[in-house]
Design a protein around this motif. Sequence first.
Motif, PDB file in Angstrom:
ATOM      1  N   ASP A 211       0.832  -1.208   0.000  1.00 52.87           N
ATOM      2  CA  ASP A 211       0.000   0.000   0.000  1.00 52.87           C
ATOM      3  C   ASP A 211       0.864   1.254   0.000  1.00 52.87           C
ATOM      4  O   ASP A 211       1.550   1.541  -0.944  1.00 52.87           O
ATOM      5  CB  ASP A 211      -0.966  -0.006   1.180  1.00 52.87           C
ATOM      6  CG  ASP A 211      -1.970  -1.126   1.081  1.00 52.87           C
ATOM      7  OD1 ASP A 211      -2.107  -1.906   2.031  1.00 52.87           O
ATOM      8  OD2 ASP A 211      -2.603  -1.230   0.007  1.00 52.87           O
ATOM      9  N   HIS A 212       0.871   1.955   1.118  1.00 47.37           N
ATOM     10  CA  HIS A 212       1.606   3.224   1.184  1.00 47.37           C
ATOM     11  C   HIS A 212       2.905   3.101   1.954  1.00 47.37           C
ATOM     12  O   HIS A 212       3.442   4.093   2.425  1.00 47.37           O
ATOM     13  CB  HIS A 212       0.727   4.288   1.843  1.00 47.37           C
ATOM     14  CG  HIS A 212      -0.631   4.381   1.206  1.00 47.37           C
ATOM     15  ND1 HIS A 212      -0.843   5.085   0.059  1.00 47.37           N
ATOM     16  CD2 HIS A 212      -1.814   3.832   1.553  1.00 47.37           C
ATOM     17  CE1 HIS A 212      -2.122   4.975  -0.273  1.00 47.37           C
ATOM     18  NE2 HIS A 212      -2.732   4.218   0.608  1.00 47.37           N
TER      19      HIS A 212
ATOM     20  N   SER B  34     -11.927   2.047  -3.534  1.00 49.29           N
ATOM     21  CA  SER B  34     -10.618   1.857  -2.909  1.00 49.29           C
ATOM     22  C   SER B  34      -9.543   2.670  -3.629  1.00 49.29           C
ATOM     23  O   SER B  34      -8.595   3.142  -3.003  1.00 49.29           O
ATOM     24  CB  SER B  34     -10.241   0.381  -2.875  1.00 49.29           C
ATOM     25  OG  SER B  34     -10.260  -0.159  -4.162  1.00 49.29           O
ATOM     26  N   GLN B  35      -9.706   2.871  -4.937  1.00 50.68           N
ATOM     27  CA  GLN B  35      -8.751   3.723  -5.649  1.00 50.68           C
ATOM     28  C   GLN B  35      -8.821   5.159  -5.136  1.00 50.68           C
ATOM     29  O   GLN B  35      -7.796   5.829  -4.967  1.00 50.68           O
ATOM     30  CB  GLN B  35      -9.047   3.697  -7.154  1.00 50.68           C
ATOM     31  CG  GLN B  35      -8.478   2.491  -7.848  1.00 50.68           C
ATOM     32  CD  GLN B  35      -8.914   2.409  -9.296  1.00 50.68           C
ATOM     33  OE1 GLN B  35      -9.454   3.362  -9.847  1.00 50.68           O
ATOM     34  NE2 GLN B  35      -8.685   1.261  -9.908  1.00 50.68           N
ATOM     35  N   ASP B  38      -7.296   5.452  -1.713  1.00 44.12           N
ATOM     36  CA  ASP B  38      -5.844   5.397  -1.836  1.00 44.12           C
ATOM     37  C   ASP B  38      -5.291   6.776  -2.170  1.00 44.12           C
ATOM     38  O   ASP B  38      -4.314   7.246  -1.586  1.00 44.12           O
ATOM     39  CB  ASP B  38      -5.482   4.387  -2.931  1.00 44.12           C
ATOM     40  CG  ASP B  38      -4.033   3.981  -2.911  1.00 44.12           C
ATOM     41  OD1 ASP B  38      -3.733   2.894  -2.383  1.00 44.12           O
ATOM     42  OD2 ASP B  38      -3.204   4.759  -3.407  1.00 44.12           O
ATOM     43  N   SER B  42      -2.791   9.332  -0.019  1.00 46.82           N
ATOM     44  CA  SER B  42      -1.531   9.834  -0.586  1.00 46.82           C
ATOM     45  C   SER B  42      -1.455  11.354  -0.470  1.00 46.82           C
ATOM     46  O   SER B  42      -0.406  11.910  -0.123  1.00 46.82           O
ATOM     47  CB  SER B  42      -1.409   9.436  -2.054  1.00 46.82           C
ATOM     48  OG  SER B  42      -1.561   8.067  -2.208  1.00 46.82           O
ATOM     49  N   ASP B 192      -8.931   3.626   3.979  1.00 45.94           N
ATOM     50  CA  ASP B 192      -8.319   2.879   2.886  1.00 45.94           C
ATOM     51  C   ASP B 192      -8.205   1.403   3.212  1.00 45.94           C
ATOM     52  O   ASP B 192      -8.533   0.530   2.384  1.00 45.94           O
ATOM     53  CB  ASP B 192      -6.941   3.475   2.586  1.00 45.94           C
ATOM     54  CG  ASP B 192      -6.335   2.916   1.325  1.00 45.94           C
ATOM     55  OD1 ASP B 192      -5.128   2.616   1.312  1.00 45.94           O
ATOM     56  OD2 ASP B 192      -7.082   2.766   0.339  1.00 45.94           O
ATOM     57  N   LYS B 196     -10.225  -1.734   1.347  1.00 46.04           N
ATOM     58  CA  LYS B 196      -9.471  -2.773   0.640  1.00 46.04           C
ATOM     59  C   LYS B 196      -9.826  -4.152   1.142  1.00 46.04           C
ATOM     60  O   LYS B 196      -9.857  -5.124   0.385  1.00 46.04           O
ATOM     61  CB  LYS B 196      -7.964  -2.503   0.741  1.00 46.04           C
ATOM     62  CG  LYS B 196      -7.561  -1.456  -0.267  1.00 46.04           C
ATOM     63  CD  LYS B 196      -6.094  -1.079  -0.216  1.00 46.04           C
ATOM     64  CE  LYS B 196      -5.818  -0.050  -1.301  1.00 46.04           C
ATOM     65  NZ  LYS B 196      -4.599   0.710  -1.070  1.00 46.04           N
TER      66      LYS B 196
END
Lengths: 552, 210
Positions: A211-212, B34-35, B38, B42, B192, B196
């Motif tokens: 993931d991140h 989920s995109q 994400d 970020s 997130d 997922k």
Amino acid sequence: MWGEVGGALVLLLLLSEVLDCIGISPPGKPVLINCRSPEKETFTCRWDPGFDGGLPTTHHLYYQKEDSDGMYECPDYQAAGSNSCFFNKSHTSIWVNYNITVVAINSLGSTVSDPLEVDVMYIVQPNAPENVTVSVVETEESPHLLVKWEPPHEADTRSGWITLTYQLRVKRQNKKEGEWEEYASGKQTQLIIYSLHPGDVYMVQLRCKLDHSLWSEWSTTTHTEVPDYILKERSIWIVITVFSAFILLLVTFTLAMKRKYVKHCLLPPVPGPKISGLDTQLLKSGRSEDILSSLINQGFPPTIATKDQQVDYLLVFDSEQVTPDLQNGQTRTKNIDHGRYDHSLLMEANNKEVKVGGRETVEQGYSEGLESTFWKTKSLSHPCPQKKPFNNVTEMPKQAPVSSKYRSLSHHKDLLDSLARHLDYRETVVKSQSNCDDKHLSSQNIVTPLKAIGYVEVQRWKKSIGLQVLVPKMDKSQEDYSTVSVVENENVVLLKRETVPLNCTSCKLRGNQSEKCLQQKPCKPHMTVPAKEGVYIGSNGYVEPVTISHTL
Amino acid sequence: MARRSQGTKLHLAVLCLVVSCHAIGLSDLMERASQRSDKLHSLSTSLNKDLDSHFPPMGRVMMPRPSMCHTSSLQTPKDKEQALRVSENELISLARSLLLAWNDPLLLLSSEAPTLPHPSNGDISSKIRELQDYSKSLGDGLDILVNKMGPSSQYISSIPFKGGDLGNDKTSRLINFHFLMSCFRRDSHKIDSFLKVLRCRATKMRPETC
């Protein structure tokens, strides 16, 4: 009292000095290096112990969680090696802050490290992908590298708790200064690499992230050699290409040398029109009289080719001037050149009486080809009842000889000459006399067309009307009959030429006299162009055609 | 009898088709959700990095503890076992509750960002606006998702936000801004992760999406 305290202090100082001289001290401050979670379920913290002070030192890790009170000690000091603390699944919480400290303790004292705030979500870093296999797939079109790998064994990819993404990098071993080419692979566990250099050794490395999280370390390098055979195949193609290029060059060179021949072969010259008797060079030279003379060529109209032809003239005079000698069929011969005019010529009508008529008409016959013509005179039906039969002035043998006789129409002698000169066609003038007591004396003007296709018969004229030249239509096939369309003025008589179809059949005579169809020999087909023609008799006595048309 | 079995077979086939169609639609929605989550996380991570670059030296000490986040009252799973034990309805409810709880704070942050005593406050301001967009889009997508999942999944916990403003002086404003952003970073990570897990469960037929 003060002395005791002072004495104790001095003693401690002395002791520490002595200890320093010996080399032992309380432990140095340990430093927490980092904490890492490889799969988001457990984590490990490591520290640097620092100076141990010369004495056996133990280290203890204590942590505090944000959501609960109390200090807890590390559950596992051994699992991750020395100077580490391993937090297993039951002791690991995510989205919870840990406050971690390490204490170093030896017999002389203890030292506490700086605290470290840790949230598991920030410290995730997976291990490198495992079981990397690289194989060369040799296909006809393009050999390629197939790289396959597996996720790190501790990562759980089936529950959705973590999502792994991969990255690959490739480098050629032979190229010293070469750089790594990186490719992103997403979530797939295989990748295909194209555009290989045969005979080279390729190095492949892989890494992944959750993931991140932070990227893992690069995996160990996998070396693969690409075999050389691809080059051999290519060399054959190179030879073939060079050979065909050489042949192409040769062919091009040959074609270039034989340019003209090739051009003649591919683009044959267009044949120009061939008109017999027409000299293009003469036309180009541009001299008019030569042109005219060449236009009026020997072979046209098709008649007897020789110039030495007897031309019989029939002279037409005014009725009073008819001389008996003419009755004898005196003819004048003259050579007349062949001309191309095929119109009929009429006598002038100068308000003079022109005797028209005659018992006979000229008949023309045709022979094979157009070289010879002959005429026959025929009896005409005489309009005047009283008149005596009139014998024809001229008679031609029935058997048509090849020689042709010219008859020219002339009112005057000089006219005749001029006609002969300028018109150059054959005409037959039949002169006949009629014994009609009226003015309808015969003055025969028969004009025949050049080609002797038909004949013109002047039937009759009436003084009041003027000259009327009628051309009997023998039949449809007769071509050269002309009908007078109009008498324009004193000097012009306009003839109407008609095309006549091929078969010569019955004819029709105009006029108010009894008509007798003159039988004709079958005529040969001629093509004529219908045209309106006229004859202009100028003041100088010349007869000039107004229109010209070609036959044939 | 034969006819009846044939009829049932037909019905079953139709039902399977409907279910599969339904499932495909759901997994597609999950993938998109989920995109977005994400991307949301970020963005918040990069915002925090920007803020970290210019932080007052005593800020770490003065920063409130993470338990002071206004969303800490919401009980969420704390590790993997707990998360995998939570039902899908509850997971989606948690995700939506967290998302909803941040609408007001984001408004506050976007209004405060232009006047923030920070060298790159323009950048920060635009990122906050982008955050708001993604948050709104994700919220709409999740609303559609719960309509497909059924009524029991539509429960949302309401988490009030009490923080009126960031403070009076520059330092406290900056510190409070940073604190709020760190809270948001954690909560976006939670959202997130939950989505997922849901995505993997929704696509049982395709394990490669997990």
